[in-house]
Design a protein around this motif. Structure first.
Motif, PDB file in Angstrom:
ATOM      1  N   UNK A 111       0.839  -1.201   0.000  1.00  0.00           N
ATOM      2  CA  UNK A 111       0.000   0.000   0.000  1.00  0.00           C
ATOM      3  C   UNK A 111       0.871   1.246   0.000  1.00  0.00           C
ATOM      4  N   UNK A 112       0.290   2.297  -0.565  1.00  0.00           N
ATOM      5  CA  UNK A 112       1.008   3.565  -0.605  1.00  0.00           C
ATOM      6  C   UNK A 112       1.185   4.114   0.800  1.00  0.00           C
ATOM      7  N   UNK A 116      -4.660   4.934   4.062  1.00  0.00           N
ATOM      8  CA  UNK A 116      -5.238   3.744   4.709  1.00  0.00           C
ATOM      9  C   UNK A 116      -5.321   2.592   3.720  1.00  0.00           C
ATOM     10  N   UNK A 117      -5.474   1.402   4.260  1.00  0.00           N
ATOM     11  CA  UNK A 117      -5.647   0.220   3.426  1.00  0.00           C
ATOM     12  C   UNK A 117      -7.048  -0.332   3.655  1.00  0.00           C
ATOM     13  N   UNK A 157      -9.581   8.055  -1.220  1.00  0.00           N
ATOM     14  CA  UNK A 157      -8.424   7.170  -1.047  1.00  0.00           C
ATOM     15  C   UNK A 157      -7.995   6.604  -2.400  1.00  0.00           C
ATOM     16  N   UNK A 158      -8.970   6.168  -3.201  1.00  0.00           N
ATOM     17  CA  UNK A 158      -8.641   5.622  -4.522  1.00  0.00           C
ATOM     18  C   UNK A 158      -7.993   6.683  -5.398  1.00  0.00           C
ATOM     19  N   UNK A 422     -13.405  -4.347  10.336  1.00  0.00           N
ATOM     20  CA  UNK A 422     -12.061  -4.675  10.807  1.00  0.00           C
ATOM     21  C   UNK A 422     -11.060  -3.842  10.020  1.00  0.00           C
ATOM     22  N   UNK A 423     -10.180  -3.165  10.722  1.00  0.00           N
ATOM     23  CA  UNK A 423      -9.195  -2.285  10.105  1.00  0.00           C
ATOM     24  C   UNK A 423      -7.956  -3.094   9.773  1.00  0.00           C
ATOM     25  N   UNK A 424      -7.436  -2.910   8.557  1.00  0.00           N
ATOM     26  CA  UNK A 424      -6.210  -3.612   8.163  1.00  0.00           C
ATOM     27  C   UNK A 424      -5.060  -3.171   9.064  1.00  0.00           C
TER      28      UNK A 424
END
Length: 890
Positions: A111-112, A116-117, A157-158, A422-424
């Protein structure tokens, strides 16, 4: 490809038509044409071979998905010239996506940085992304506005992920959900940029932030601004006025109403099928396949799915909530039940918008389908502003009405129903509620119950703050500090509640005890400025108590001393000692004496500093080990300043060995730094640089910008003395900027600043004025995390950067190609046409990149492709051809 298509391809190729021409005329990919030409006989009928049509297109689908994982099925169909069953294509695409997702799960971590992911895939919105790209080329501020659940955050985000290559200084995402105090908005951005800031009469935090961003080409995404819209508007207006290249995307339910803002109203997902399934149907299909194993969009269920999406007005969150019911309902049952619910809600809520009713209907339904424990937990979890883990949920939400074992089961149920996300996280399982879901749950609590939950959150936040202080000298230090750092939003919300409840002596006691006990909270992710703000506010509370006030004044004096604000520190020290004497708090009195010595040390009064250190050490022998270790680190620094190298080395060695024995890391890193300092003074710059780098590595898990900057300064001195002028200039430039963001450079100590000036002069003489300034500017532009990456070898700058210029090209108005350009540009892709028109307008590749929000390298590729397709060799020829084609015939 069927037998007739195979025969047509063979005939056309035999007549001399090119592969490209055949593919374009038959609306299929060139790879498909090549496969047909390689086949010596026609393929079998596609109905007799399972999935043959899609199977043959697998390579093309995989290639497209590898380039753009979120491309829609409709776009894939158009790209490969698909003319058969869209259900079959959708099945193959979703199967390949599932395979790719499984593979990605085995190799995550790409991920950048700064973004966030999200746990789920991004669906559709390609048109909106293209429009955002266009808008960011023409406007420095774009506000994505729409109702809750419309997908503003996911789109932002995208967009940041897709546009990242156009911003050489990076993209950063700042979630304002957890910020309820508008004065902390600028600090939250500083935190996201790994900056720290100072409390100063001559520079505010917004000014500090603007200084850092002034020459950076960076994209900021400021998420969830609606509850702090006035403060966000003021901050953003200040940043835009103070910077030249900064771009900002805001997401909010309400626009900012400031000059320069372009308001992008985000609509719902399309629910109407055109050439392929609509974006809303595709989202439903993806989420349904996650909720129900084996779910596929078929001709039999397609109409029901489309009916559901239309009834929900294409609202993404409503669609996702509806999909969770497929574990107990068929698609047709879901469509019928939802239709009845929506009809009833419409009758009772005619004053609400359709999208509001859609979200209300699905949220109400989700709530009603929860068990009683799940409903109660949903409401109680809404107290968390910054997310939570399972243990936190149990500690804050469990009681006799909701036992701990019920909390665990209820969390699992709410995750299954998509109420809790659920947060990555690579370290531990953490959860959160989307803001609209959190607001819904919070509305289910009466004011008395809300106060109860806020008080529980305050008690928990106070416990982790005190816990960090209690375990500060030991093996659990990093773990305890990380808990505070991960829950910064919750701690802020809890402290804000305590400050607003100033008339409640019990809440005041909890907050002030925690703030007075957590002496090193500023090293746990809460910035020094913010820590100072909370202390100042808490000292004004009417029921703080003398003991808590004495301790808070002591911590405040330390922060002020570290920032070089010695005048304010003198007052805080006097108040701490006075109150400590009144309540017979020997530890706080000793800490105030210690801080007095530190203040005198930074002021250059070494004799007075030594005397106060001696006095404090005599008292500390009866106190905590962390205070004694703090004092010894400061004593080692003092001894190094008077060139007692042996004495300094002995003190730092003592701390180094004692901390290693108990598994402590923060003081250990300072002791490593101290040994590096003595090595430098002893004429061993190589050894000093090695130890300074080691200290920075040990210090990295903490949020202590002061220590990191101090250690970076030592590294710069050592590199300069060792003849590594380039790296010395970078590190010294970075350290200089970071000192300015926290407080006075090197605590305002004239002695240390003289040592620093010598190092700067050495590196400048080694490199020459121009080269030194170039590398200094490179370092000065680094954040703390970027500096640490550079030192660790992960961010080496490579070739010398180009000299800093002040390019202020006039804004270019974007336009579509004129009608006379159409024939000439017909062979180019849409993006190549845009680039070609801007080339004809005289823009350089860099200027085109800025207008189209692309990287210069990407623009260079588009220019080369356009020249080749137009059978031209130079940009001037392209400009002349396009300009000439604009002249209307007479």
């Amino acid at each position: 490809m069927n037998a007739d298509e195979w025969a047509e391809i063979q005939r056309c190729h035999a007549e001399g038509e090119t592969i490209k021409g055949i593919a374009e005329r038959l609306r299929m990919s060139r790879n498909t044409v090549r496969r047909a030409l390689a086949m010596t006989s026609p393929p079998e009928d596609h109905r007799s071979v399972k999935g043959s049509l899609a199977d043959e297109a697998d390579d093309d689908i995989r290639r497209i998905l590898a380039t753009d994982p979120d491309v829609t099925i409709a776009e894939i169909g158009r790209s490969i010239g698909w003319t058969r069953s869209r259900t079959l294509l959708a099945r193959r695409v979703n199967t390949i996506r599932s395979e790719n997702t499984a593979q990605l799960g085995r190799s995550s971590g790409t991920a950048t940085p700064g973004l966030p992911r999200p746990a789920t895939s991004f669906v559709g919105r390609r048109g909106e992304l293209a429009e955002l790209r266009r808008l960011l080329g023409d406007h420095r501020l774009v506000s994505v506005v729409g109702p809750g659940g419309i997908g503003k955050t996911r789109l932002a985000i995208a967009a940041a992920e897709e546009f990242r290559r156009a911003f050489p200084d990076g993209v950063r995402f700042v979630d304002f959900t957890a910020v309820r105090n508008e004065s902390l908005l600028a600090q939250s951005v500083c935190d996201a940029l790994s900056l720290n800031s100072r409390e100063s009469s001559d520079r505010s935090v917004p000014d500090t932030l603007a200084t850092f961003l002034r020459t950076r080409r960076m994209l900021l995404v400021l998420d969830n601004c609606e509850h702090v819209v006035d403060g966000a508007a003021a901050l953003i207006a200040h940043l835009l006025a103070s910077t030249a290249e900064l771009r900002i995307i805001v997401t909010s339910r309400e626009y900012l109403s400031i000059p320069g803002e372009y308001v992008f109203h985000l609509g719902a997902l399309s629910t109407e099928d055109t050439h392929d399934v609509s974006a809303a149907v595709e989202l439903f299909t993806r989420r349904a396949s996650s909720a129900l194993a084996g779910f596929e969009l078929t001709d039999a269920n397609h109409q029901a799915v489309q009916q559901i999406c239309r009834r929900l007005d294409g609202l993404p969150l409503a669609i996702e909530l509806a999909c969770t019911r497929l574990n107990v309902l068929s698609v047709h049952d879901l469509a019928d039940l939802l239709d009845r619910r929506m009809s009833m809600l419409t009758v009772g809520s005619r004053d609400r918008t359709a999208r509001h009713r859609s979200l209300q209907a699905t949220t109400d339904w989700s709530y009603e389908l929860c068990t009683a424990p799940e409903q109660l937990l949903w409401s109680r979890l809404s107290v968390f502003i910054g997310g939570f883990d399972l243990g936190t949920a149990v500690e804050v939400c469990a009681d006799d009405q909701l036992p701990a074992e019920s909390v665990v089961d209820a969390v699992a149920g709410l995750v299954a129903k998509s109420v809790v996300s659920r947060v990555a996280d690579d370290r531990r399982a953490r959860f959160r509620l989307l803001e609209s879901i959190r607001e819904y749950g919070w509305s289910k609590l009466v004011p008395r119950d809300r106060d109860t939950m806020n008080a529980r959150l305050l008690a928990w936040s106070a416990r982790i703050m005190v816990d960090s202080a209690t375990h500060w000298y030991g093996p659990d230090q990093v773990t305890k500090a990380t808990v505070v750092q991960d829950n910064l939003g919750n701690v802020r919300a809890a402290l804000e509640f305590a400050m607003d409840s100033r008339a409640d002596p019990d809440l005041t006691a909890v907050a002030t005890h925690a703030l007075g006990s957590a002496r090193f909270l500023w090293a746990c992710g809460i910035s020094g400025r913010e820590h100072r703000m909370w202390l100042t506010k808490a000292l004004d509370l009417p029921h703080a108590g003398d003991r808590n006030k004495a301790r808070m004044f002591g911590v405040l004096a330390l922060l002020q001393t570290l920032q070089g604000d010695r005048e304010s520190a003198a007052f805080s020290i006097q108040r701490a000692r006075s109150l400590a004497d009144r309540v017979h708090d020997r530890q706080t009195a000793a800490f105030a004496i210690h801080t007095t010595g530190l203040r005198d040390f930074f002021a250059g009064d070494f004799v007075s500093a030594g005397r106060h250190f001696d006095h404090a050490e005599a008292l500390y022998r009866e106190s905590d080990a962390d205070l004694l270790a703090t004092l010894r680190v400061h004593r080692g620094m003092l001894l190094s300043s008077i060139l007692d190298i042996d004495g300094s080395r002995a003190v730092f060695t003592q701390v180094h060995e004692a901390t290693a024995a108990v598994g402590e890391q923060w003081f250990h890193s300072y002791a490593t730094y101290g040994l590096g300092l003595t090595a430098l003074l002893a004429g061993e710059p190589g050894r000093a640089a090695e130890l300074a780098s080691q200290a920075l590595g040990e210090h990295r898990p903490f949020g202590d910008v002061v220590g990191m900057t101090l250690m970076a300064d030592l590294l710069g001195w050592s590199l300069a003395a060792d003849g590594s002028g380039t790296r010395a200039a970078v590190v010294l430039g970075a350290a200089s900027a970071l000192w300015g963001l926290f407080g006075q450079q090197l605590y305002g100590s004239e002695h240390w600043n003289a040592l620093r000036a010598d190092a700067v002069a050495t590196a400048r003489a080694d490199l020459g004025e121009s080269t030194f300034e170039t590398w200094w500017a490179r370092g000065e532009a680094m954040s703390t995390s970027e500096l640490l990456d550079y030192i660790a070898g992960d961010g080496a700058p490579g070739d010398a950067p180009a000299a800093v210029t002040d390019d202020r090209s006039p804004a270019v108005v974007r336009r579509s190609p004129p009608a006379h350009d159409t024939v000439l540009l017909g062979s180019l892709s849409q993006r190549e046409q845009e680039v070609a028109v801007l080339v004809a307008d005289g823009l350089t590749n860099k200027e085109i990149a800025q207008r189209l929000v692309l990287s210069p390298r990407t623009v260079e590729g588009h220019v080369e492709h356009a020249l080749r397709k137009l059978n031209l060799t130079r940009r001037t020829q392209m400009a002349a051809a396009i300009s000439g084609s604009r002249v209307s015939p007479s």
